[in-house]
Design a protein around this motif. Structure first.
Motif, mmCIF file in Angstrom:
data_model
loop_
_atom_site.group_PDB
_atom_site.id
_atom_site.type_symbol
_atom_site.label_atom_id
_atom_site.label_comp_id
_atom_site.label_asym_id
_atom_site.label_seq_id
_atom_site.Cartn_x
_atom_site.Cartn_y
_atom_site.Cartn_z
ATOM 1 N N SER A 1 17.117 48.382 30.502
ATOM 2 C CA SER A 1 17.617 49.389 31.439
ATOM 3 C C SER A 1 17.815 50.701 30.695
ATOM 4 O O SER A 1 17.970 50.727 29.471
ATOM 5 N N ILE A 2 17.792 51.779 31.462
ATOM 6 C CA ILE A 2 18.006 53.112 30.898
ATOM 7 C C ILE A 2 19.223 53.728 31.563
ATOM 8 O O ILE A 2 19.278 53.796 32.798
ATOM 9 N N ASN A 3 20.152 54.181 30.773
ATOM 10 C CA ASN A 3 21.336 54.842 31.318
ATOM 11 C C ASN A 3 21.048 56.335 31.422
ATOM 12 O O ASN A 3 20.015 56.727 31.940
ATOM 13 N N ALA A 4 21.924 57.157 30.916
ATOM 14 C CA ALA A 4 21.710 58.598 31.030
ATOM 15 C C ALA A 4 20.472 59.035 30.245
ATOM 16 O O ALA A 4 20.138 58.462 29.211
ATOM 17 N N MET A 5 19.805 60.036 30.783
ATOM 18 C CA MET A 5 18.674 60.666 30.105
ATOM 19 C C MET A 5 18.934 62.161 30.071
ATOM 20 O O MET A 5 19.627 62.700 30.939
ATOM 21 N N GLY A 6 18.374 62.806 29.072
ATOM 22 C CA GLY A 6 18.651 64.233 28.972
ATOM 23 C C GLY A 6 17.667 64.970 28.109
ATOM 24 O O GLY A 6 16.745 64.379 27.520
ATOM 25 N N TYR B 1 13.787 68.325 22.993
ATOM 26 C CA TYR B 1 13.799 66.897 22.696
ATOM 27 C C TYR B 1 14.336 66.107 23.886
ATOM 28 O O TYR B 1 15.349 66.477 24.482
ATOM 29 N N CYS B 2 13.673 65.016 24.162
ATOM 30 C CA CYS B 2 14.136 64.080 25.177
ATOM 31 C C CYS B 2 15.083 63.079 24.519
ATOM 32 O O CYS B 2 14.867 62.661 23.379
ATOM 33 N N ASN B 3 16.106 62.683 25.253
ATOM 34 C CA ASN B 3 17.076 61.714 24.762
ATOM 35 C C ASN B 3 17.386 60.721 25.874
ATOM 36 O O ASN B 3 17.437 61.098 27.055
ATOM 37 N N ALA B 4 17.563 59.464 25.497
ATOM 38 C CA ALA B 4 17.905 58.456 26.500
ATOM 39 C C ALA B 4 18.763 57.364 25.879
ATOM 40 O O ALA B 4 18.557 56.982 24.724
ATOM 41 N N ALA B 5 19.717 56.894 26.656
ATOM 42 C CA ALA B 5 20.543 55.754 26.258
ATOM 43 C C ALA B 5 19.907 54.512 26.866
ATOM 44 O O ALA B 5 19.890 54.355 28.087
ATOM 45 N N ILE B 6 19.368 53.663 26.017
ATOM 46 C CA ILE B 6 18.521 52.561 26.482
ATOM 47 C C ILE B 6 19.051 51.225 26.008
ATOM 48 O O ILE B 6 19.411 51.068 24.839
ATOM 49 N N ARG B 7 19.059 50.287 26.925
ATOM 50 C CA ARG B 7 19.383 48.912 26.576
ATOM 51 C C ARG B 7 18.069 48.150 26.412
ATOM 52 O O ARG B 7 17.202 48.194 27.285
ATOM 53 N N THR B 8 17.956 47.479 25.292
ATOM 54 C CA THR B 8 16.766 46.678 25.041
ATOM 55 C C THR B 8 17.162 45.203 24.948
ATOM 56 O O THR B 8 18.336 44.857 25.078
ATOM 57 N N ILE B 9 16.196 44.379 24.696
ATOM 58 C CA ILE B 9 16.454 42.956 24.528
ATOM 59 C C ILE B 9 17.368 42.718 23.328
ATOM 60 O O ILE B 9 18.202 41.822 23.324
ATOM 61 N N ALA B 10 17.220 43.571 22.308
ATOM 62 C CA ALA B 10 17.955 43.377 21.058
ATOM 63 C C ALA B 10 19.284 44.121 20.993
ATOM 64 O O ALA B 10 20.143 43.753 20.198
ATOM 65 N N THR B 11 19.468 45.170 21.797
ATOM 66 C CA THR B 11 20.670 45.993 21.688
ATOM 67 C C THR B 11 21.306 46.199 23.055
ATOM 68 O O THR B 11 20.614 46.243 24.069
ATOM 69 N N ILE B 12 22.627 46.342 23.057
ATOM 70 C CA ILE B 12 23.336 46.638 24.308
ATOM 71 C C ILE B 12 22.963 48.021 24.795
ATOM 72 O O ILE B 12 22.617 48.227 25.952
ATOM 73 N N SER B 13 23.048 49.004 23.932
ATOM 74 C CA SER B 13 22.664 50.367 24.263
ATOM 75 C C SER B 13 22.557 51.167 22.993
ATOM 76 O O SER B 13 23.362 51.007 22.079
ATOM 77 N N ALA B 14 21.557 52.002 22.939
ATOM 78 C CA ALA B 14 21.371 52.864 21.776
ATOM 79 C C ALA B 14 20.699 54.145 22.224
ATOM 80 O O ALA B 14 20.004 54.168 23.241
#
Length: 121
Positions: free
Chosen positions: A30-35, A95-108
């Motif tokens: 999932s992707i949270n905030a993007m900016g 620069y694009c930035n996104a807070a992303i949850r992956t299979i390995a991480t809660i959010s980064a």
């Protein structure tokens, strides 16, 4: 592995418009905030605009309010920045930035490689 790839930068005259795009790809849950952030030569990186995952809020730097508009397409994992009435001082690497949850991480936080926007007559 997550990648953010920006596109749409370039050279534009003052008063012109550009549309930046950023696509996120990889093992995304999932992707949270993007900016969007920008960094001009000799200056620190600064926030330009940010948008929530549900698009119910967005915030902008005072310097771009009313001229730049952020949006996203969650089905495409894409965030856009429509820039209008561009000024010389908008010249920077964006620069694009996104807070992303992956299979390995809660959010980064993830960053794109940047795209140059140059406003010049």
């Amino acid at each position: 592995q997550v990648q953010l790839v920006e596109s749409g930068g370039g050279l534009v005259q003052p008063g012109g418009s550009l549309r930046l795009s950023c696509v996120a790809s990889g093992s995304i849950v999932s992707i949270n905030a993007m900016g969007w952030y920008r960094q001009a030569p000799g200056k620190e990186r600064e926030l330009v605009a940010r948008i929530s995952s549900s698009m119910d809020w967005g915030n902008y730097a005072d310097s771009v309010k009313g001229r730049f508009f952020i949006s996203r397409d969650n089905a495409k994992n894409t965030v856009y920045l429509q820039m209008t009435s561009l000024k010389l001082e908008d010249t920077a690497v964006y620069y694009c930035n996104a807070a992303i949850r992956t299979i390995a991480t809660i959010s980064a936080d993830y960053w794109g490689q940047g795209t140059q926007v140059t406003v010049s007559s």
